[in-house]
Scaffold this active site. Structure first.
Site, PDB file in Angstrom:
ATOM      1  N   TYR A 132      29.228   1.366 -21.739  1.00 19.85           N
ATOM      2  CA  TYR A 132      28.554   0.129 -21.323  1.00 19.85           C
ATOM      3  C   TYR A 132      28.339   0.042 -19.812  1.00 19.85           C
ATOM      4  O   TYR A 132      27.565  -0.792 -19.352  1.00 19.85           O
ATOM      5  CB  TYR A 132      29.340  -1.101 -21.795  1.00 19.85           C
ATOM      6  CG  TYR A 132      29.145  -1.399 -23.256  1.00 19.85           C
ATOM      7  CD1 TYR A 132      28.147  -2.275 -23.688  1.00 19.85           C
ATOM      8  CD2 TYR A 132      29.941  -0.796 -24.224  1.00 19.85           C
ATOM      9  CE1 TYR A 132      27.960  -2.542 -25.033  1.00 19.85           C
ATOM     10  CE2 TYR A 132      29.758  -1.061 -25.576  1.00 19.85           C
ATOM     11  CZ  TYR A 132      28.764  -1.937 -25.970  1.00 19.85           C
ATOM     12  OH  TYR A 132      28.577  -2.198 -27.301  1.00 19.85           O
ATOM     13  N   ASN A 152      33.193  -9.870 -31.274  1.00 22.10           N
ATOM     14  CA  ASN A 152      32.732  -9.709 -29.881  1.00 22.10           C
ATOM     15  C   ASN A 152      32.315 -11.041 -29.261  1.00 22.10           C
ATOM     16  O   ASN A 152      31.959 -11.955 -29.990  1.00 22.10           O
ATOM     17  CB  ASN A 152      31.549  -8.734 -29.850  1.00 22.10           C
ATOM     18  CG  ASN A 152      32.025  -7.309 -29.597  1.00 22.10           C
ATOM     19  OD1 ASN A 152      32.990  -7.105 -28.878  1.00 22.10           O
ATOM     20  ND2 ASN A 152      31.348  -6.346 -30.195  1.00 22.10           N
ATOM     21  N   ARG A 192      21.756 -13.395 -32.680  1.00 24.10           N
ATOM     22  CA  ARG A 192      21.664 -12.201 -31.829  1.00 24.10           C
ATOM     23  C   ARG A 192      20.203 -11.929 -31.453  1.00 24.10           C
ATOM     24  O   ARG A 192      19.924 -11.477 -30.343  1.00 24.10           O
ATOM     25  CB  ARG A 192      22.274 -10.998 -32.553  1.00 24.10           C
ATOM     26  CG  ARG A 192      22.260  -9.750 -31.687  1.00 24.10           C
ATOM     27  CD  ARG A 192      23.049  -8.612 -32.309  1.00 24.10           C
ATOM     28  NE  ARG A 192      22.881  -7.393 -31.548  1.00 24.10           N
ATOM     29  CZ  ARG A 192      23.442  -6.228 -31.874  1.00 24.10           C
ATOM     30  NH1 ARG A 192      24.219  -6.153 -32.935  1.00 24.10           N
ATOM     31  NH2 ARG A 192      23.240  -5.153 -31.140  1.00 24.10           N
TER      32      ARG A 192
END
Length: 466
Positions: free
Chosen positions: A257, A151, A97
């Site tokens: 988002y 995700n 990430r």
């Protein structure tokens, strides 16, 4: 499915969210005749698995339950005869990430976990692994339900159906849960007094709300949010208001988002400010994770600590428990899930995965019809869904041309040479987690593509932290 004793498996069992999952099961002990819970992880996650697994055992014991909690690195052993499998893993761990956020920042673009280039690469790393898990499930637990909250949840659920050919799957996200938990109070109502209808795709949906007299209260909630009342923004999203005139026109509440698309300029600036300053969200999460795992090691801690709410995914795990309880108990619960469209959104093909309000029962998710969108929302939705399909196909096949197509379609990525350079660098940086692109990565390295020093330094700095 056996109706006497359930075997539940969680892949990514060493996650900091696992205590919330265990809490959710304990809360539903009367609904679920659980016999064993298997927490599965990989060798790199073993230290976390041991810590969080010991805590899970303490929680079960403190609740006075006779469930057996197994910790294992052997996925196949865990999956054998499972009734429900939930997935909450992160391929490449938090280091991956950091790459997803630092590399785009280097190119002056947004680095984010599920949006932009970072979201695309999270899918590239995850799809081969989830398809492998599905392959094992077909052999070892062909009747199990797969509850996915890895995700990018919508894309992963789509890949499970399209490339894994596995129908018993529901994808979950905590964003709708947060909205439904926090919005009712903004207009002096409780959740039970309101009817919600969501439609779109994961991290890109809109919703409308009605009260118990049948009056639509969507605009009342929006008005309350503009008056400063909390509408449930996730911890990981910078708070910049939507333009009032825009939401007044759409008469729907966009998900949090949408800020990345409706206020792209401001979100990019914030992202780059963090990139240069306090560190990207992944770097901040590493700190939160570090503190959580310090807490989890306390032999006296036998309940979920309040600090877990600082993670952006609070309430995820509880939603997974509710989905399992609703399927097992044929409860007909309203939940917002990623599932097959089946006409709920006429603007998208019926055989693709969408995120919609649905009734969850023993037969899985029954989507609730939402109807057509107006041209602005329809255009966005069709672009984003088609981009997801391109990303999934690239992830499943390792087709570099398709990866480039996905980068070109993505609104967060300025298309051109810089985007291609960013794609190439991210492929090289993620080499160990992208077996499907191995040939292309080898060619890129031979052509001299490397990971920039700035990025490499930030990744190295965090390796080895719990």
């Amino acid at each position: 499915m056996s109706h006497s004793a359930l075997k539940l498996v969680t892949i990514g069992g060493g996650s900091s969210y696992t205590p919330e999952l265990i809490e959710g099961f304990i809360k539903r002990q009367d609904q679920l005749p659980i016999k064993e819970i298997w927490l599965v992880d990989i060798p790199e996650g073993e230290k976390k698995l041991q810590i969080v697994g010991a805590m899970a055992k303490r929680m079960v014991k403190a609740a006075g339950l006779d469930w057996t909690v197994h910790l294992t690195l052997d996925r196949r052993e865990a999956l054998k005869d499972a009734d429900f499998v939930s997935t909450q893993f992160r391929v490449g761990l938090l280091e991956a990430r950091v790459k997803d956020e630092r590399i785009p920042g280097y190119y002056g673009m947004l680095g984010q976990e599920t949006n932009g280039a970072g979201g695309i690469f999270k899918a590239f790393r995850t799809v081969p692994v989830i398809l492998d898990i599905v392959k094992d499930m077909k052999e070892l637990c062909p009747n199990a339900w797969l509850i996915n909250f890895t995700n990018p949840s919508g894309m992963i659920t789509e890949a499970i159906r399209t490339y894994g050919h596995w129908d018993k799957v529901i994808g979950l996200c905590n964003v709708p849960v947060n909205a439904m938990l926090s919005e009712p109070a903004t207009i002096g109502k409780t959740r039970e007094e309101l009817t919600y209808k969501f439609a779109g795709i994961d991290h890109f949906h809109w919703h409308r709300v009605w009260d118990n007299t049948g009056r639509e209260v969507t605009m009342d909630i929006l008005k309350a949010m503009y008056a400063g009342r909390d509408g449930g923004l996730p911890k990981n999203i910078f708070d910049v208001q939507f333009f009032r005139e825009q939401v007044d026109q759409m008469k729907m509440i966009p998900c949090a988002y949408h800020r990345y698309y409706y206020r792209e300029e401001e979100m990019l600036k914030h992202s780059l400010d963090e990139w240069q300053g306090v560190g990207t969200r992944a770097q901040q999460v590493m700190q939160i994770e570090h503190e959580l795992f310090q807490l989890y090691q306390d032999p006296n801690l036998d309940h979920k600590p309040a600090q877990l709410a600082q993670r952006g995914g609070a309430h995820y795990s509880d939603a997974a428990c509710e989905a399992i309880a609703s399927i097992y108990g044929d409860k007909h619960t309203h939940m917002v899930v990623s599932t097959l469209n089946q006409g709920a959104i006429p603007d998208l093909p019926e055989d693709h995965v969408v995120e919609v309000s649905a009734v969850i029962s023993a037969s899985g998710a029954l989507p609730i019809a939402f109807g057509r969108f107006q041209p602005a929302e329809r255009g966005w939705l069709q672009l984003m869904k088609n981009m997801e399909l391109v990303i999934d196909e690239a992830a499943a096949t390792g087709d570099y041309g398709l990866a480039l197509q996905a980068f070109t379609m993505n609104p967060m990525i300025t298309s051109g040479q810089r985007a291609k350079d960013m794609l190439d660098e991210m492929l090289v940086a993620n080499e160990k987690d992208l077996p499907q692109f191995a040939g292309k990565i080898k060619a890129l390295k031979a052509a001299g593509v490397t990971v920039h020093d700035e990025v490499a330094a930030h990744i190295d700095e965090h390796i080895g932290q719990i």
